[in-house]
Motif scaffolding. Structure first.
Motif, mmCIF file in Angstrom:
data_model
loop_
_atom_site.group_PDB
_atom_site.id
_atom_site.type_symbol
_atom_site.label_atom_id
_atom_site.label_comp_id
_atom_site.label_asym_id
_atom_site.label_seq_id
_atom_site.Cartn_x
_atom_site.Cartn_y
_atom_site.Cartn_z
ATOM 1 N N GLN A 1 -63.561 -93.357 -152.316
ATOM 2 C CA GLN A 1 -63.600 -93.087 -153.758
ATOM 3 C C GLN A 1 -64.081 -94.314 -154.533
ATOM 4 O OE1 GLN A 1 -63.044 -90.020 -155.323
ATOM 5 N NE2 GLN A 1 -64.028 -91.202 -156.960
ATOM 6 N N HIS A 2 -63.688 -95.495 -154.072
ATOM 7 C CA HIS A 2 -64.124 -96.721 -154.758
ATOM 8 C C HIS A 2 -65.638 -96.905 -154.623
ATOM 9 C CE1 HIS A 2 -59.788 -98.209 -153.766
ATOM 10 N NE2 HIS A 2 -59.814 -97.363 -154.793
ATOM 11 N N ASP B 1 -67.225 -94.469 -157.013
ATOM 12 C CA ASP B 1 -67.143 -94.977 -158.386
ATOM 13 C C ASP B 1 -68.180 -96.072 -158.629
ATOM 14 O OD1 ASP B 1 -65.050 -93.249 -158.802
ATOM 15 O OD2 ASP B 1 -63.493 -94.773 -158.541
ATOM 16 N N GLU C 1 -71.240 -95.509 -161.252
ATOM 17 C CA GLU C 1 -71.250 -96.363 -162.444
ATOM 18 C C GLU C 1 -72.638 -96.908 -162.745
ATOM 19 O OE1 GLU C 1 -66.641 -98.069 -162.118
ATOM 20 O OE2 GLU C 1 -68.366 -99.387 -161.721
#
Length: 291
Positions: A244-245, A248, A252
């Motif tokens: 998930q990181h 993200d 972004e």
């Protein structure tokens, strides 16, 4: 193939077929070649290969015929032209396809009086002589030994995998599964660095220094797979969160994160299966569809 009979036919002159012809010519082989379109055939003839006007002529020219085609289905249409007489010929198919289609192709050739050898290039693009280039081979051992000198001419390393015609493609396609994921993940990583304002050259330096680490991971996870797979529930949750990181960070800066979403989905499925089973179900078992 003895030193007194260094003569072979190559059918199909895509990038790998052309590379094959060039290696054989450099090694002193007499090469007869055929291609569906004439310009590639004329270009390879300028290097010393003998152009054949028909497939039947190309097959008749030599006892050993190397095929370098887009897939195994192409073999049927090509060899049926003329039609080519396969009696007493050895067909070495260097094309890529699935193990099942390879076994079918081998049966088709042997039913027509020919011998069959499966070959699968695992190379650095079309650089057959790169130090890491390999050729996976599967065939009856007598056929492999009969043409071992020829096969070892093509690449630095030949890996004989056994008599099951499908084995060479099994190992090759598994290698490609790993390579495709690696290549796409590398492009995703570079895109994140570039879009996020980082230094791409510095990242590539870091990434290229990870060879030993990758080797260690390969050995560790390979051993774990033989025991059913890696990871307890805490590990699975950590990897899911880590994915998930990455998602993200990618999104972004506007980078497509669908590859990592697929990875995360595997961890989610493992977690769901673990909850249902009451114990950890590793991702390996999800991939094996054993859960």
């Amino acid at each position: 193939m003895t030193a007194h009979n260094k003569s072979v036919t190559v059918i199909g002159l895509g990038p790998m077929g052309q590379a094959t012809v060039k290696v054989l010519l450099d090694a002193g082989y007499d090469v007869t070649a055929w291609n569906r379109t004439r310009p590639k055939l004329d270009a390879i003839a300028e290097l010393g290969a003998k152009p054949a006007d028909t497939v039947a002529e190309a097959v008749a020219a030599n006892d050993v015929v190397l095929l370098s085609l887009i897939h195994y289905d192409a073999m049927y249409g090509v060899l049926e032209q003329g039609p080519a007489d396969l009696t007493g010929k050895t067909i070495v198919n260097l094309s890529s396809d699935s193990p099942v289609k390879t076994r079918k192709g081998a049966a088709w050739v042997t039913a027509r009086g020919g011998a069959f050898v499966t070959g699968a290039y695992m190379t650095q693009s079309d650089d057959l002589k790169h130090a890491s280039s390999r050729l996976y081979v599967s065939a009856p051992e007598t056929d492999y030994e009969a043409h071992r000198e020829l096969l070892e001419t093509l690449v630095p390393g030949v890996e004989y995998l056994g008599e099951d015609y499908g084995l060479a493609q099994l190992y090759y396609q598994a290698g490609l599964a790993q390579f495709h994921a690696f290549l796409t993940s590398l492009e995703q990583a570079v895109a994140i660095i570039d879009a996020g304002g980082g230094d791409v050259e510095k990242f590539i330096e870091f990434a290229s220094n990870g060879t030993e680490s990758n080797r260690d991971f390969t050995l560790f996870f390979g051993a774990a797979a033989k025991q059913g797979g890696w990871g307890d529930i805490a590990n699975l949750r950590m990897m899911h969160a880590g994915a998930q990181h990455v998602i993200d960070a990618a999104e972004e800066v506007g980078v497509d994160a669908s590859l990592t979403r697929t990875v995360q989905d595997h961890y989610q499925r493992a977690l769901d299966a673990s909850e249902k089973a009451g114990h950890a179900v590793p991702v390996y078992q999800i991939l094996r569809r054993a859960a």
